[in-house]
Design a protein around this motif. Structure first.
Motif, PDB file in Angstrom:
ATOM      1  N   HIS A 144       0.812  -1.232   0.000  1.00  4.41           N
ATOM      2  CA  HIS A 144       0.000   0.000   0.000  1.00  4.41           C
ATOM      3  C   HIS A 144       0.838   1.271   0.000  1.00  4.41           C
ATOM      4  CE1 HIS A 144      -4.097  -1.435   0.486  1.00  4.41           C
ATOM      5  NE2 HIS A 144      -3.790  -2.161   1.547  1.00  4.41           N
TER       6      HIS A 144
ATOM      7  N   LEU B 232      -1.370   5.417   4.783  1.00  8.75           N
ATOM      8  CA  LEU B 232      -2.246   4.263   5.050  1.00  8.75           C
ATOM      9  C   LEU B 232      -2.926   4.424   6.401  1.00  8.75           C
ATOM     10  CD1 LEU B 232      -3.046   1.306   4.119  1.00  8.75           C
ATOM     11  CD2 LEU B 232      -1.097   0.489   5.438  1.00  8.75           C
TER      12      LEU B 232
ATOM     13  N   ARG C 141     -11.296   7.160   2.977  1.00 11.29           N
ATOM     14  CA  ARG C 141     -11.793   7.128   1.595  1.00 11.29           C
ATOM     15  C   ARG C 141     -11.929   8.542   1.036  1.00 11.29           C
ATOM     16  NH1 ARG C 141     -11.973   2.959   0.129  1.00 11.29           N
ATOM     17  NH2 ARG C 141     -12.997   2.064   1.952  1.00 11.29           N
TER      18      ARG C 141
ATOM     19  N   PRO D 247      -5.699   4.592   1.441  1.00  9.60           N
ATOM     20  CA  PRO D 247      -6.126   3.191   1.544  1.00  9.60           C
ATOM     21  C   PRO D 247      -6.281   2.752   3.004  1.00  9.60           C
ATOM     22  CG  PRO D 247      -3.809   3.316   0.898  1.00  9.60           C
ATOM     23  CD  PRO D 247      -4.317   4.735   0.951  1.00  9.60           C
TER      24      PRO D 247
ATOM     25  N   HIS E 221      -6.141  -0.672   5.541  1.00 12.67           N
ATOM     26  CA  HIS E 221      -5.834  -2.089   5.778  1.00 12.67           C
ATOM     27  C   HIS E 221      -6.469  -2.497   7.096  1.00 12.67           C
ATOM     28  CE1 HIS E 221      -3.865  -5.932   6.038  1.00 12.67           C
ATOM     29  NE2 HIS E 221      -3.285  -5.615   7.179  1.00 12.67           N
TER      30      HIS E 221
ATOM     31  N   ASP F 110      -9.678  -1.792   2.100  1.00 12.91           N
ATOM     32  CA  ASP F 110      -9.134  -2.184   0.799  1.00 12.91           C
ATOM     33  C   ASP F 110      -8.465  -3.540   0.884  1.00 12.91           C
ATOM     34  OD1 ASP F 110      -9.401   0.427  -0.882  1.00 12.91           O
ATOM     35  OD2 ASP F 110      -8.671   1.043   1.092  1.00 12.91           O
ATOM     36  N   SER F 111      -7.850  -3.810   2.032  1.00 13.25           N
ATOM     37  CA  SER F 111      -7.203  -5.109   2.207  1.00 13.25           C
ATOM     38  C   SER F 111      -7.497  -5.602   3.616  1.00 13.25           C
ATOM     39  CB  SER F 111      -5.689  -4.994   1.997  1.00 13.25           C
ATOM     40  OG  SER F 111      -5.121  -4.098   2.918  1.00 13.25           O
TER      41      SER F 111
ATOM     42  N   GLY G 251      -7.614  -8.748  -1.077  1.00 12.69           N
ATOM     43  CA  GLY G 251      -7.826  -7.409  -1.632  1.00 12.69           C
ATOM     44  C   GLY G 251      -8.198  -7.506  -3.101  1.00 12.69           C
TER      45      GLY G 251
ATOM     46  N   PHE H  15      -4.004  -5.594  -6.394  1.00  9.50           N
ATOM     47  CA  PHE H  15      -3.280  -5.476  -5.127  1.00  9.50           C
ATOM     48  C   PHE H  15      -2.599  -6.799  -4.769  1.00  9.50           C
ATOM     49  CE2 PHE H  15      -3.240  -6.112  -0.506  1.00  9.50           C
ATOM     50  CZ  PHE H  15      -2.550  -4.997  -0.073  1.00  9.50           C
TER      51      PHE H  15
END
Ligand SMILES: *Cc1c(COP(=O)(O)O)cnc(C)c1O
Length: 342
Positions: A72, A134, A162, A167, A169, A194-195, A214, A218
């Motif tokens: 990321h 992140l 967002r 991103p 996690h 996102d992940s 993800g 990714f």
């Protein structure tokens, strides 16, 4: 002498017979060449369970989180994270050493990173500052007591990221504990991120393994970072086979672990000298304050009575329930604790 009751962690769980049989008969290939059908199947099932396009099998949750941050972010960026988040507090400084990140640890009461607190920590575009790269959330939040954070709250915090193009996690090592505790599909909890990383090797009782999920793009990049970290495993289907059984057979029974943790918490709360917040016990963890008495003393005294727990600070201990601790074992733990505290 009976076998000790091991409440140090749910990672001590041994694989089930069904897992061992699946491991012995798994179809295998070289997974670095993408040729292990069992790993591929696990990655597909895991992606689906997490509601993401793709997933990557990794040896540990720690590597899954490291791969996620490497994928990321860029070196020199800042990661917004709870001050007692596992990824910041318990992964050997990997954020800095491996990913070259600066941590921006924020207060995280009851496992929650408040949207306004995250918003205030975002860096403006100014040459003085590292760029925010992140946002990392954790659910269930381990150090906060294994509390399960509801989807609405995760969504609200992720929404701040967002809106700012950041991103997200999600470290959901015990994703299914949170989902079972909240009575929701895990996808509700993972959708705002996102992940997501989750472990098979904890309450789900697989011997080894975690997954990072993800978008397909990714995960393709994450696969390269996993290789860089030395996590490209060959006939890993022998491990993935146990993971598939874990996802099929071990999720629903987590409710039992939660009920046992609740029973344990209520019993411990009645003993003098122990501080238990039974309401914060929502999954399979019971954190207990030992007041002025050193935690190490309680650990040793319980050990002498055949009960293993971990100290997690000078005045705090942790009991974790799992498949190999039934209600009778909980009763034995309470008896042992009452002998010490009485
Ligand atoms: C256990 C855990 C991890 C790391 O998993 P390992 O497989 O032990 O490396 C990451 N995050 C949380 C919240 C955990 O509880």
């Amino acid at each position: 002498m009976q076998r000790p009751i091991d409440l140090r962690s749910d990672t001590v769980t041994l694989p089930t017979e069904q897992m061992l049989r699946a491991m012995a008969t798994a179809e295998l290939g070289d997974d670095v060449y993408g040729e292990d059908p069992t790993v591929r199947r696990l990655e597909e099932v895991a992606a689906q369970r997490a509601g993401k396009e793709a997933a990557l099998f990794v040896p540990t949750g720690t590597m899954g989180n490291a791969v996620a941050v490497l994928t990321h972010t860029r070196r020199g960026q800042e990661i917004i994270v709870g001050v007692d988040a596992h990824i910041y507090d318990a992964e050997a400084g990997g954020l800095a050493v491996l990913a070259g990140l600066l941590a921006r640890p924020l207060e995280c009461p009851c496992g929650r990173l408040e949207p306004a607190v995250v918003e205030a920590a975002l860096r403006p575009d100014d040459v003085h500052f590292a760029r925010t790269g992140l946002l990392c959330l954790e659910n269930p939040h381990n150090a906060a007591g294994g509390v399960a954070v509801p989807a609405t709250e995760i969504r609200a915090t992720a929404e701040v990221a967002r809106r700012n193009g950041l991103p997200v996690h999600l470290d959901a090592a015990r994703l299914f504990n949170a989902a079972v505790a909240l009575g929701v599909d895990p996808v509700e909890l993972t959708a705002p991120a996102d992940s997501v990383m989750f472990c098979l090797s904890k309450g789900l009782c697989a011997p080894v393994g975690s997954l990072l999920a993800g978008t397909a793009e990714f995960i393709a990049e994450a696969r390269r970072n996993r290789k860089m970290l030395g996590g490209g495993m060959r006939q890993a289907g022998v491990l993935a086979a146990a993971g598939l059984v874990a996802l099929e057979t071990m999720v629903d029974r987590l409710a039992e672990d939660h009920a046992n943790a609740q029973a344990l918490a209520q019993g411990l709360a009645e003993l003098p000298g122990l501080e238990v917040d039974a309401e914060s016990v929502q999954t399979n963890m019971v954190y207990v304050g030992t007041g002025l008495a050193p935690a190490a003393g309680l650990v040793e005294a319980l050990k002498a009575r055949g009960v293993l727990i971990n100290a997690v600070g000078a005045g705090r201990v942790r009991f974790v329930t799992h498949k190999d601790v039934d209600r009778e074992a909980v009763a034995r733990v309470l008896t042992a604790a009452s002998e010490i505290q009485g």
